[in-house]
Design an enzyme around this catalytic site. Structure first.
Site, PDB file in Angstrom:
ATOM      1  N   TYR A   1      -3.948 -11.277  14.328  1.00 24.27           N
ATOM      2  CA  TYR A   1      -3.921 -10.327  13.821  1.00 24.27           C
ATOM      3  C   TYR A   1      -4.559  -9.763  14.154  1.00 24.27           C
ATOM      4  CZ  TYR A   1      -3.604  -7.831   9.382  1.00 24.27           C
ATOM      5  OH  TYR A   1      -3.871  -7.105   8.521  1.00 24.27           O
TER       6      TYR A   1
ATOM      7  N   ASP B   1     -10.031  -6.669   6.951  1.00 23.99           N
ATOM      8  CA  ASP B   1     -11.494  -7.767   7.102  1.00 23.99           C
ATOM      9  C   ASP B   1     -11.380  -8.854   8.174  1.00 23.99           C
ATOM     10  OD1 ASP B   1      -9.154  -9.235   5.169  1.00 23.99           O
ATOM     11  OD2 ASP B   1     -10.328 -10.928   5.319  1.00 23.99           O
TER      12      ASP B   1
ATOM     13  N   VAL C   1       0.509  -1.344  -0.176  1.00 20.06           N
ATOM     14  CA  VAL C   1       0.010   0.169   0.019  1.00 20.06           C
ATOM     15  C   VAL C   1       0.802   1.213  -0.097  1.00 20.06           C
ATOM     16  CG1 VAL C   1      -1.482   1.239   1.001  1.00 20.06           C
ATOM     17  CG2 VAL C   1      -2.204  -1.111   1.240  1.00 20.06           C
TER      18      VAL C   1
END
Length: 286
Positions: free
Chosen positions: A124, A101, A12
């Site tokens: 995580y 998500d 990203v």
């Protein structure tokens, strides 16, 4: 405008560096300049740079590895975002932060909305959720952008792994019961660019948490099939693909079976939308 971007070589971050340079000076802080596990180091960098916008594009993203090093995962994914939020509020500037998500358990039958209760399955996801909560507790102007299944032409990701394995092996078994939207890092960066433009123009929506993924849905098996089709169109050899269940491919961290995120709120509030995942894959490969 001066923009602080945490993370330098991540998927990203690299896409953001390409997309946002026109806004002004980018202060890109990689691991050599900023240890996100050191709160004082974060504060010092922000106070030295005095940016007009902070974008936290760094994270501990090794999902399986996080299971064996939870302290590091929480330091980077939970504590650091909270400190960025505190410093952003002190400067009265916005913070853009990316989440995942994995804050959901994947048991819902439909795409998740921002109002659905998180229930992460592993370290995580828990650490990323804690980061969201830390930012929200500080308040101020922030965008938490949850995305999924990120890939690009750089780093370690499903696209590059599949491209290699499809040409190396005669047969590949790929999980077919996990559903989501493969999201190109370029799509995330383009959407971030649009969000910044609207904020600068005074046309932004409400601050808060939003979902940002490509449109459409598929399984990892379906994503692998699409990658194979692109290779075949170039006349390259491809392995035979076999669909399998998640139970046939055990990993240290459990994955959500449903990673679909409803992104309609971002379109409604900020008038920013994303392309279909199949089109984004073509754009990425170009």
């Amino acid at each position: 405008m001066s923009i602080l971007i945490s993370g330098q070589h991540g998927q990203v971050s690299r896409a953001l560096q390409q997309q946002l340079s026109e806004f002004g000076q980018l202060h890109v802080l990689g691991r050599d300049r900023l240890d996100l596990a050191q709160p004082d180091a974060i504060r010092e960098q922000v106070r030295t740079i005095k940016p007009d916008l902070i974008i936290n594009a760094a994270a501990h993203t090794a999902v399986d590895q996080a299971e064996s090093e939870p302290e590091l995962a929480f330091a980077i994914n939970a504590q650091a975002p909270g400190i960025f939020a505190e410093e952003a509020r002190q400067l009265s500037i916005p913070l853009i932060h990316y989440s995942t998500d994995y804050v959901f358990d994947g048991n819902k039958d439909a795409p998740y909305t921002e109002d659905d209760a998180p229930n992460p399955l592993g370290v995580y996801g828990r650490s990323k959720l804690a980061g969201e909560q830390a930012i929200a507790a500080v308040g101020g102007e922030f965008l938490i952008l949850r995305t999924s299944w990120v890939y690009s032409r750089h780093g370690r990701n499903f696209l590059l792994t599949m491209q290699r394995l499809l040409q190396e092996k005669p047969e590949l078994r790929v999980v077919a019961d996990q559903i989501g939207a493969p999201t190109w890092a370029g799509t995330i960066a383009q959407s971030t660019h649009a969000l910044i433009e609207r904020w600068q123009a005074g046309l932004g929506g409400a601050w808060g948490t939003y979902h940002l993924t490509a449109q459409g849905e598929t399984s990892w098996f379906g994503f692998a099939q699409a990658i194979a089709e692109q290779l075949k169109s170039q006349g390259l050899p491809c392995a035979r693909l076999l669909p399998i269940a998640s139970s046939e491919y055990p990993t240290p961290a459990r994955r959500p079976l449903n990673s679909r995120l409803d992104c309609s709120r971002l379109q409604r509030e900020w008038q920013v939308s994303q392309p279909h995942w199949q089109q984004a894959l073509i754009d990425c490969l170009k």
